[in-house]
Scaffold this active site. Structure first.
Site, PDB file in Angstrom:
ATOM      1  N   LYS A 131       0.837  -1.198   0.000  1.00 14.81           N
ATOM      2  CA  LYS A 131       0.000   0.000   0.000  1.00 14.81           C
ATOM      3  C   LYS A 131       0.875   1.252   0.000  1.00 14.81           C
ATOM      4  CE  LYS A 131      -0.077  -0.235   4.980  1.00 14.81           C
ATOM      5  NZ  LYS A 131      -0.566  -1.059   6.060  1.00 14.81           N
ATOM      6  N   ARG A 159     -10.587   0.489  14.351  1.00 16.47           N
ATOM      7  CA  ARG A 159     -10.451   1.222  13.085  1.00 16.47           C
ATOM      8  C   ARG A 159     -11.603   0.763  12.198  1.00 16.47           C
ATOM      9  NH1 ARG A 159      -4.576   1.256  10.178  1.00 16.47           N
ATOM     10  NH2 ARG A 159      -5.141  -0.872   9.615  1.00 16.47           N
ATOM     11  N   TYR A 202      18.300  30.865   5.702  1.00 16.81           N
ATOM     12  CA  TYR A 202      17.169  31.747   5.988  1.00 16.81           C
ATOM     13  C   TYR A 202      17.089  32.101   7.468  1.00 16.81           C
ATOM     14  CZ  TYR A 202      15.028  30.896   1.406  1.00 16.81           C
ATOM     15  OH  TYR A 202      14.765  30.840   0.080  1.00 16.81           O
ATOM     16  N   MET A 238      13.709  24.780   0.760  1.00 24.02           N
ATOM     17  CA  MET A 238      12.801  23.927  -0.005  1.00 24.02           C
ATOM     18  C   MET A 238      13.570  22.840  -0.764  1.00 24.02           C
ATOM     19  SD  MET A 238       9.936  24.950  -2.851  1.00 24.02           S
ATOM     20  CE  MET A 238       9.041  26.078  -1.831  1.00 24.02           C
TER      21      MET A 238
HETATM   22  C1  LIG Z   1       0.106  -1.986   6.708  1.00 21.72           C
HETATM   23  C2  LIG Z   1      -0.534  -3.197   7.191  1.00 21.72           C
HETATM   24  C3  LIG Z   1       0.222  -4.325   7.547  1.00 21.72           C
HETATM   25  C4  LIG Z   1       1.733  -4.348   7.586  1.00 21.72           C
HETATM   26  O1  LIG Z   1       2.182  -3.756   8.779  1.00 21.72           O
HETATM   27  P1  LIG Z   1       3.740  -3.719   9.140  1.00 21.72           P
HETATM   28  O2  LIG Z   1       3.780  -3.190  10.513  1.00 21.72           O
HETATM   29  O3  LIG Z   1       4.378  -2.806   8.166  1.00 21.72           O
HETATM   30  O4  LIG Z   1       4.215  -5.092   9.022  1.00 21.72           O
HETATM   31  C5  LIG Z   1      -0.451  -5.467   7.879  1.00 21.72           C
HETATM   32  N1  LIG Z   1      -1.802  -5.515   7.878  1.00 21.72           N
HETATM   33  C6  LIG Z   1      -2.558  -4.441   7.570  1.00 21.72           C
HETATM   34  C7  LIG Z   1      -4.032  -4.571   7.595  1.00 21.72           C
HETATM   35  C8  LIG Z   1      -1.950  -3.250   7.219  1.00 21.72           C
HETATM   36  O5  LIG Z   1      -2.694  -2.203   6.914  1.00 21.72           O
END
Ligand SMILES: *Cc1c(COP(=O)(O)O)cnc(C)c1O
Length: 815
Positions: free
Chosen positions: A483, A582, A709, A758
């Site tokens: 993801k 969640r 800056y 930047m």
């Molecule tokens: C991102 C995610 C993971 C992986 O988590 P890590 O801590 O990076 O191993 C596993 N399960 C779900 C549902 C996630 O969203």
């Protein structure tokens, strides 16, 4: 090797089904990286983890017509089978016979660290002195070593082979098939030590390799090693090397101060300049010199060879090119073996067309006609679209190449011809001897030229995945979470690599991420964690599998399935709420859920949940509670469903801390990128991501001047300031300016001074030795590490990675 099927069967006691007169010169064990099918047999290797037999079909599809296997599959026609009792024993027995009947001088390298680098170095030093064969990559295992030995042929004078053991009793088997004349024991470290009773047992194992050696060269800095070898092998020629002065080969001068180092080799002295002065490099250099002396290379040649080593980069890089090309740059050396390796690498990409740039092979004494015949055979099998030959010699054999072939005197002529910049949507392999400087082509073909890059080491990802797998049962599936653009590293590139290595599932957050993967050819099942309402049709169209976390989503998604005319059971994944709060179904909803599901034409592919605190030892009780809830609720649902979907709950830190709850699948994320909250696990993982840039300018700033800056930093003495071309628009948070964060230059940490701009920032480099413009700057990788960098930013590694701006070029490398 060069045997008929009949000979192979006689040597190994195997059965033949088919043509016993066929000649076999190569054995391929991985159906994806078969670079040549001529005289090649595919061996289906069965280990306790995996069966190679499932790849027999793809090997046959690639044109292989000899299969070595424990089982015969009669559905394939016109195939010759060598049926063996045990595939690994077969390989070892054949390799033993082959090695014992060869006539070369053999070097066997073992030890915890440095085996591969020493093997490669040694090879680079001697390949144009002797006809030399070596283990490919780090092939040193129960399977890798025999495959390496089988590469020996009659013309080879020297063979360099790595031998690795990770568990007790493995060395007996390897020492039984391979008895090196010259034995080299490198550093003994902590790798694999956990599998042994003690360091002593590990040493005892390793030195077994030398039972028939004439000479043993060993790192004598470890006193236990020194003592053991001298006691066990007192009748052999023994040479110790190391940083300590008691070794027969050591440094004479103060290496940290002097420009040149002086090596004391018994009574002789050999002096040469070195750039890298870390202990590992220096110790390896001593080992290298000792072997070269043993091979009777003269001192002045040794110095010459060592000097050319330092520019060597031992890897192939794949770079995004102009016009949607992918450039594979392997322009540092060229010989037959490295050509084969590069051709294998090509097969890991699926681009419709590919082209090759190839130069003369220089410095080999063998018959050039034979050499180029072999080269052209290898190349012709790849079916390149165009082949560009550079150099007089190879050009004179251009008629051997079957593709569209062009010849050039030198690289400049090719560049001037403009042929190369006309290529489009191709995989372009650049393979050349160093003197042709074909890296100039890389500069022309490369897409964006930035000094700032995010380098992603794919082999390290594989290592980390395999490490996590080693903790699990062989049957447990693995989903890789890709993801958010694979945590910022590049969704397609990582997914393609993982698919190639047979990952079971991919996980994305949103439908469009999955669509992108499908469009680029990813066929692995993909789960969408956050299926948004507007995306249901797309999900169905692209064969993605949604996470269903509420009745609302279930109803709406099912409506979309019906509308689409999909007539089979659509695969969905049920998310259970177990404490994260969640998304997910709560316990009290499950009865109603099971009834709703029963009335719908869907298939619950998996039931899963997510741990909120698997990385926190002090939340163990809470986590166990989550696990218990999951067990209970998923069990209830399965009973009601009447069939058993896959169950999964562990993320990366779950895999390492709650292994017993692996169920049928785990979901790896940050762990494959080499990060673990547990310091013991962290040691076993390899760092994957390296964020680097180069110094644009160095200025000597007078006392009392201000930097950047708002004049946030003022010098209190004459200060050396380096400016580097990364800033907050690249994803470096402004809050680590003003001496909160450091960057690494020449292995030294140097503070960021003044406010981060930047696109740039300034570094105080007063304490960095030999610093100059153009030097590489590490934002993070090893010094500072990703974790240390995240600490400067007061956040977690995940956020650091996903915050790196898309404008930073991603480069994917393999060792
Ligand atoms: C991102 C995610 C993971 C992986 O988590 P890590 O801590 O990076 O191993 C596993 N399960 C779900 C549902 C996630 O969203």
């Amino acid at each position: 090797m060069n045997y008929t099927i009949k000979q192979i069967a006689d040597i190994t006691n195997a059965q033949i089904i088919g043509d016993e007169d066929l000649i076999i010169k190569n054995i391929a064990f991985d159906s994806r990286i078969i670079y040549s099918t001529k005289n090649t047999a595919f061996i289906a290797i069965n280990t306790h983890k995996n069966s190679g037999e499932k790849f027999i079909e793809s090997a046959i599809d690639r044109g292989i017509n000899v299969i070595i296997s424990e089982h015969h599959y009669s559905q394939f026609e016109n195939i010759t089978w060598v049926i063996v009792e045990n595939s690994v024993d077969f390989l070892q027995n054949l390799a033993k016979y082959h090695f014992e009947n060869s006539h070369l001088k053999s070097v066997g390298i073992t030890g915890s660290n440095g085996k591969t680098i020493l093997k490669e170095w040694l090879y680079q030093c001697i390949w144009n002195e002797f006809s030399t064969v070596k283990s490919p990559k780090s092939f040193n295992s129960q399977i890798g070593l025999p495959l390496s030995l089988l590469q020996i042929n009659d013309s080879h004078e020297i063979g360099i082979f790595e031998v690795g053991v990770s568990k007790p009793n493995e060395m007996e088997k390897l020492a039984n098939i391979f008895h090196p004349k010259i034995g080299l024991l490198t550093h003994i470290g902590t790798a694999h030590l956990a599998n042994f009773e003690s360091e002593e047992e590990l040493i005892d194992q390793k030195v077994k390799l030398f039972k028939d050696s004439e000479v043993i060269i060993f790192n004598g800095d470890n006193l236990l090693v020194d003592k053991k070898i001298r006691k066990l092998y007192s009748s052999k020629k023994l040479i110790s090397y190391g940083l300590k002065e008691n070794n027969q080969v050591h440094f004479k001068n103060n290496i940290s101060k002097d420009e040149n180092v002086v090596v004391k080799y018994f009574d002789e002295e050999i002096s040469f300049p070195v750039q890298q002065k870390d202990e590992a490099t220096l110790t390896n250099a001593l080992a290298l010199i000792t072997i070269l002396k043993e091979l009777n290379i003269e001192n002045h040649k040794i110095v010459e060879k060592i000097n050319t080593l330092k520019a060597v980069e031992m890897r192939l890089e794949a770079i995004e090119g102009i016009k949607n090309n992918i450039i594979i740059n392997d322009s540092f050396n060229l010989d037959l073996d490295s050509l084969k390796t590069a051709l294998q690498f090509l097969n890991e990409y699926n681009k419709p067309k590919k082209s090759l740039v190839l130069t003369d092979i220089v410095g080999v004494n063998s018959n050039s006609k034979e050499l180029y015949e072999e080269v052209s055979e290898l190349v012709n099998e790849q079916k390149f679209d165009s082949v560009f030959l550079i150099g007089k010699e190879i050009s004179s054999f251009s008629e051997l190449f079957k593709s569209k072939t062009f010849t050039f005197i030198d690289t400049k002529e090719l560049i001037d011809s403009k042929h190369i910049t006309e290529l489009e949507n191709q995989l372009i392999l650049l393979k050349g001897a160093r003197k042709f400087e074909i890296e100039k082509l890389k500069d022309i073909l490369e897409l964006r030229k930035h000094d700032t890059v995010l380098e992603i080491n794919l082999n390290a990802i594989l290592h980390n995945i395999n490490y996590h797998k080693s903790l699990l049962k062989p049957t447990t599936k693995m989903m890789a979470m890709v993801k958010a653009n694979s945590y910022g590293l590049g969704s397609y590139e990582i997914s393609e690599f993982l698919q190639h290595h047979h990952i079971d599932y991919l996980g994305v957050a949103f439908a469009d991420e999955g669509v992108e993967l499908r469009k680029k050819g990813i066929t692995t099942p993909i789960i969408v964690m956050n299926p948004e309402q507007h995306s249901y049709e797309t999900i169905i169209e692209y064969n993605l599998e949604p996470e269903i976390y509420s009745f609302r989503v279930l109803e709406l998604f099912y409506e979309a399935v019906q509308k689409s005319g999909y007539d089979k059971k659509y695969p969905i994944h049920i998310k259970l709420e177990t404490g994260m709060h969640r998304l997910g179904f709560k316990g009290f909803e499950l009865e109603s859920l099971s009834e709703t599901l029963a009335n719908k034409n869907v298939k619950v592919q998996s039931i899963f949940s997510h741990l909120s605190s698997a990385d926190m030892p002090n939340e163990k009780e809470f986590t166990l509670n989550q696990l218990e809830t999951f067990d209970k609720n998923s069990g209830y649902l399965i009973e009601k469903l009447g069939y058993t979907p896959i169950r999964h709950i562990l993320n990366s830190s779950g895999i390492t801390s709650y292994t017993n709850y692996q169920y049928d699948m785990v979901r790896i994320g940050i762990g494959m990128l080499g990060e673990s909250p547990n310091s013991e696990i962290q040691k076993q993982l390899r760092s994957v991501v390296s964020f680097k840039t180069v110094i644009s300018q160095i200025s000597k700033v007078e006392n009392g001047e201000s930097i950047g800056y708002s004049r946030k930093y003022k010098t209190d003495h004459i200060t050396k300031i380096a400016t580097i071309p990364v800033g907050y628009a690249d994803g470096i948070p402004r809050l680590i300016g003003n001496q909160v964060g450091n960057v690494g230059i020449n292995k030294t940490l140097a503070p960021i001074v003044g406010s981060i701009c930047m696109d740039m920032m300034m570094i105080n480099v007063d304490n960095v030795p030999n610093v100059k413009e153009g030097d590489t700057v590490t934002i993070f990788n090893s010094k500072p590490s990703l974790k240390e960098f995240a600490d400067y930013c007061n956040t977690i590694t995940y956020e650091v990675l996903t915050s790196i701006s898309p404008r930073v070029k991603r480069i994917y490398i393999k060792d």
